[in-house]
Design an enzyme around this catalytic site. Structure first.
Site, PDB file in Angstrom:
ATOM      1  N   SER A 156       3.376  -2.130  10.391  1.00  0.00           N
ATOM      2  CA  SER A 156       4.835  -2.176  10.579  1.00  0.00           C
ATOM      3  C   SER A 156       5.453  -3.515  10.166  1.00  0.00           C
ATOM      4  CB  SER A 156       5.204  -1.809  12.024  1.00  0.00           C
ATOM      5  OG  SER A 156       4.781  -0.487  12.311  1.00  0.00           O
ATOM      6  N   GLU A 195      -5.520  -4.805  10.658  1.00  0.00           N
ATOM      7  CA  GLU A 195      -4.442  -3.840  10.884  1.00  0.00           C
ATOM      8  C   GLU A 195      -4.734  -3.051  12.158  1.00  0.00           C
ATOM      9  OE1 GLU A 195      -2.292  -2.639   7.037  1.00  0.00           O
ATOM     10  OE2 GLU A 195      -4.104  -1.449   7.171  1.00  0.00           O
ATOM     11  N   LYS A 210       0.091   4.264  -0.261  1.00  0.00           N
ATOM     12  CA  LYS A 210      -0.573   5.431   0.366  1.00  0.00           C
ATOM     13  C   LYS A 210      -0.398   6.671  -0.511  1.00  0.00           C
ATOM     14  CE  LYS A 210      -0.080   3.227   4.816  1.00  0.00           C
ATOM     15  NZ  LYS A 210      -0.011   3.360   6.256  1.00  0.00           N
ATOM     16  N   HIS A 244      -9.519   1.345   4.850  1.00  0.00           N
ATOM     17  CA  HIS A 244      -8.252   1.490   5.584  1.00  0.00           C
ATOM     18  C   HIS A 244      -8.495   2.439   6.764  1.00  0.00           C
ATOM     19  CE1 HIS A 244      -4.162   2.564   6.600  1.00  0.00           C
ATOM     20  NE2 HIS A 244      -3.768   1.502   5.930  1.00  0.00           N
ATOM     21  N   GLY A 261       2.451   2.231  10.830  1.00  0.00           N
ATOM     22  CA  GLY A 261       3.426   3.300  10.650  1.00  0.00           C
ATOM     23  C   GLY A 261       4.132   3.711  11.928  1.00  0.00           C
ATOM     24  N   ASN A 277       0.871  -1.182   0.000  1.00  0.00           N
ATOM     25  CA  ASN A 277       0.000   0.000   0.000  1.00  0.00           C
ATOM     26  C   ASN A 277       0.906   1.231   0.000  1.00  0.00           C
ATOM     27  OD1 ASN A 277      -1.806   2.053   0.553  1.00  0.00           O
ATOM     28  ND2 ASN A 277      -2.296   1.349   2.635  1.00  0.00           N
ATOM     29  N   GLU A 333      -6.871   4.773   7.874  1.00  0.00           N
ATOM     30  CA  GLU A 333      -6.603   6.190   7.585  1.00  0.00           C
ATOM     31  C   GLU A 333      -7.797   6.827   6.877  1.00  0.00           C
ATOM     32  OE1 GLU A 333      -2.836   5.560   5.636  1.00  0.00           O
ATOM     33  OE2 GLU A 333      -1.946   5.007   7.547  1.00  0.00           O
TER      34      GLU A 333
HETATM   35  P1  PGA Z   1       2.851   0.304   7.714  1.00  0.00           P
HETATM   36  O1  PGA Z   1       1.384   0.526   7.070  1.00  0.00           O
HETATM   37  O2  PGA Z   1       3.378  -0.986   7.142  1.00  0.00           O
HETATM   38  O3  PGA Z   1       3.648   1.506   7.267  1.00  0.00           O
HETATM   39  O4  PGA Z   1       2.666   0.219   9.186  1.00  0.00           O
HETATM   40  C1  PGA Z   1       0.519  -0.555   6.868  1.00  0.00           C
HETATM   41  C2  PGA Z   1      -0.788  -0.066   6.290  1.00  0.00           C
HETATM   42  O5  PGA Z   1      -1.276   0.993   6.713  1.00  0.00           O
HETATM   43  O6  PGA Z   1      -1.382  -0.713   5.418  1.00  0.00           O
END
Ligand code: PGA
Length: 253
Positions: free
Chosen positions: A214, A168, A12, A99, A174, A10, A101
């Site tokens: 992560s 997640e 983003k 997601h 992140g 992803n 976010e």
């Molecule tokens: P990350 O993000 O691997 O940077 O923690 C995962 C995601 O949001 O899909």
């Protein structure tokens, strides 16, 4: 049939058209036909989908294309929205929905369910995200929260068509914090059990369950070895050719 290991990148709101094309080209240059043993998907921003699609097509790459969002509506007067048909026309096979976010920007479970349905109507496989925040985790309510979220996000979704679920935990996205493989596996089992009730045991076993938060080359093996987890959704570590390639190689080993 056993589920192939999934590695979904992803990207983003990172990469321009130009840098996305070179990231895709870099990954493709290091891929091999053995990658077909896994389901490797990259999800660039909308503006880079065509460029990345061209790279994958030209090199007949063993990777699939996904988007990060879509509109729940059919094509029409929805300024600024992107329909499912626009994505399939660019050879997208997958689309991430819900997601955290996006949920943080106001997407509700019913929005997520409507988007997943729109994706399925067009022949896209939705990757439906779920996950609890830190307060819910610390209160020991992760499982019940996630199960409720999954059930509500699957409302009206056709269980006979493909869909993927990604767990997640928000506190692991992140942040460099990861859920332990045991925790992720326990939550995945709760999701599988909920799917069992919704779809019946046989179909529930076929739904790929991913972990995200992560994930890196150094920890991906632990998650992929954990029971009930079929793959990973990768953010930050998907933005570098070497780390993404290493994650895929680990998933194949
Ligand atoms: P990350 O993000 O691997 O940077 O923690 C995962 C995601 O949001 O899909």
């Amino acid at each position: 049939m056993p589920i192939k290991p999934y590695v979904v990148g992803n990207w983003k709101m990172n990469t321009t058209y130009t840098s996305a094309v070179s990231l895709a080209q870099g990954i493709v240059n290091q891929s091999s036909t053995s990658w077909e043993e896994a389901e490797v998907v990259v999800c660039p921003p909308f503006t880079a989908l065509k460029g990345v699609s061209n790279v994958l097509h030209f090199d007949r790459a063993p990777l699939k294309l996904g988007a990060q969002n879509l509109s729940a509506f059919e094509p029409g007067a929805y300024t600024g929205e992107i329909s499912a048909e626009m994505l399939t026309d660019l050879d997208c096979a997958y689309v991430i929905v819900g997601h955290s976010e996006r949920r943080a920007m106001g997407e509700t479970n019913s929005d997520v369910a409507a988007k997943a349905q729109a994706a399925q109507r067009a022949g896209l496989t939705p990757i439906i995200c779920c996950g609890e925040d830190l307060a819910t985790y610390e209160a020991g309510q992760s499982e019940s929260f996630v199960v409720d979220q999954v059930k509500a996000s699957l409302e009206g979704v056709d269980h006979t068509l493909p869909f993927v679920i990604a767990y997640e935990p928000i506190w692991a996205i992140g942040t460099g914090e990861v859920a332990t493989p045991d925790t992720a596996s326990r939550i995945a089992l709760s999701i599988r059990t909920a799917l069992n009730d919704l779809t019946g045991a046989q179909r529930a076993e076929e739904v790929p369950l991913l972990y995200g938060g992560s994930v890196k080359a150094g920890n991906v093996g632990l998650f992929l070895d954990a029971p009930h987890i079929n793959g990973v959704l990768v953010g930050g570590a998907a933005l570098e050719v070497s780390s993404f390639v290493e994650i895929v190689q680990t998933a194949l080993s």
